[in-house]
Write an enzyme that holds these catalytic residues in place. Sequence first.
Site, mmCIF file in Angstrom:
data_model
loop_
_atom_site.group_PDB
_atom_site.id
_atom_site.type_symbol
_atom_site.label_atom_id
_atom_site.label_comp_id
_atom_site.label_asym_id
_atom_site.label_seq_id
_atom_site.Cartn_x
_atom_site.Cartn_y
_atom_site.Cartn_z
ATOM 1 C CB SER A 52 -0.906 0.028 1.230
ATOM 2 O OG SER A 52 -1.717 -1.112 1.271
HETATM 3 N N1 SAH Z 1 -1.061 -4.339 3.887
HETATM 4 C C1 SAH Z 1 -0.336 -4.769 2.722
HETATM 5 C C2 SAH Z 1 -1.104 -4.474 1.446
HETATM 6 C C3 SAH Z 1 -1.330 -5.707 0.681
HETATM 7 S S1 SAH Z 1 -2.437 -5.628 -0.684
HETATM 8 C C4 SAH Z 1 1.055 -4.158 2.711
HETATM 9 O O1 SAH Z 1 1.332 -3.299 3.538
HETATM 10 O O2 SAH Z 1 1.880 -4.584 1.902
HETATM 11 C C5 SAH Z 1 -3.762 -6.629 -0.093
HETATM 12 C C6 SAH Z 1 -3.495 -8.074 0.185
HETATM 13 O O3 SAH Z 1 -4.737 -8.662 0.571
HETATM 14 C C7 SAH Z 1 -2.992 -8.909 -0.995
HETATM 15 O O4 SAH Z 1 -1.751 -9.447 -0.659
HETATM 16 C C8 SAH Z 1 -4.051 -10.013 -1.130
HETATM 17 O O5 SAH Z 1 -3.495 -11.283 -1.440
HETATM 18 C C9 SAH Z 1 -4.681 -10.027 0.247
HETATM 19 N N2 SAH Z 1 -6.017 -10.595 0.381
HETATM 20 C C10 SAH Z 1 -7.066 -10.524 -0.466
HETATM 21 N N3 SAH Z 1 -8.120 -11.182 0.034
HETATM 22 C C11 SAH Z 1 -7.737 -11.694 1.242
HETATM 23 C C12 SAH Z 1 -8.369 -12.482 2.262
HETATM 24 N N4 SAH Z 1 -9.638 -12.898 2.151
HETATM 25 N N5 SAH Z 1 -7.658 -12.803 3.358
HETATM 26 C C13 SAH Z 1 -6.375 -12.415 3.504
HETATM 27 N N6 SAH Z 1 -5.724 -11.677 2.577
HETATM 28 C C14 SAH Z 1 -6.396 -11.317 1.464
#
Ligand code: SAH
Length: 207
Positions: A52
């Site tokens: 993010s």
């Molecule tokens: N907070 C993260 C942002 C990651 S983007 C950072 O700081 O890097 C969002 C993430 O949510 C992705 O990696 C995706 O695989 C995950 N995601 C999507 N649906 C999900 C679910 N049901 N449970 C857990 N993770 C999920």
Amino acid sequence: MVEAQIARRGVRDERVLAAMREVPRERFVIEAMRGYAFEDSALPIEAGQTISQPYIVALMLEAAAIEPSDRVLEIGAGSGYAAAVAGRLAREVHAIERLDELATLARERMAALGYDNVRIYAGDGTHGLPDAAPFDAILVAAGAPSVPATLRDQLVIGGRLVLPVGGSGVQRLLRIVRRGEDAFDEEDLGGVRFVPLIGAHGWSEPG
Ligand code: SAH
């Protein structure tokens, strides 16, 4: 990065700003993107996902009003960056990532940085984490079709759930505060862009 891109855009919480200064974002991005680690943008990480934008991480953490004694749940751990920053603010952080590959990498990063109050789980975070609930704050880093009751119901009374709700493209960032057993306040914090939340209480699997 913190002064120019985050404080200036209106994040004022000193604890959040200090935590953002402390966590080395370059350790959470892929090698080829290291040079961009301090730009205020989302960046690609492994498995086609994104880390993010720092401003959005700060905004969500400020909205979640995390106290040093808090227990926090994050859904969508991705690189682990937001969970690491949350870990500097809270007593403990539980973070769930749907993709095994990312969960493993995030876990390795926490170990390498000695962030031992952050625990990474692989699995569908839309179920929350009933065994560790309730939580003082829950952060969701992927766009949900609606507010999952499973997550709302894992908040303590007074707990905060910060999550993007809406279809692909743009979502609304909402803050839900649990006021009582069945009483929740909802506030719209503005438009954001996240990858979809995929799971039993999210969107269905792609393809
Ligand atoms: N907070 C993260 C942002 C990651 S983007 C950072 O700081 O890097 C969002 C993430 O949510 C992705 O990696 C995706 O695989 C995950 N995601 C999507 N649906 C999900 C679910 N049901 N449970 C857990 N993770 C999920």
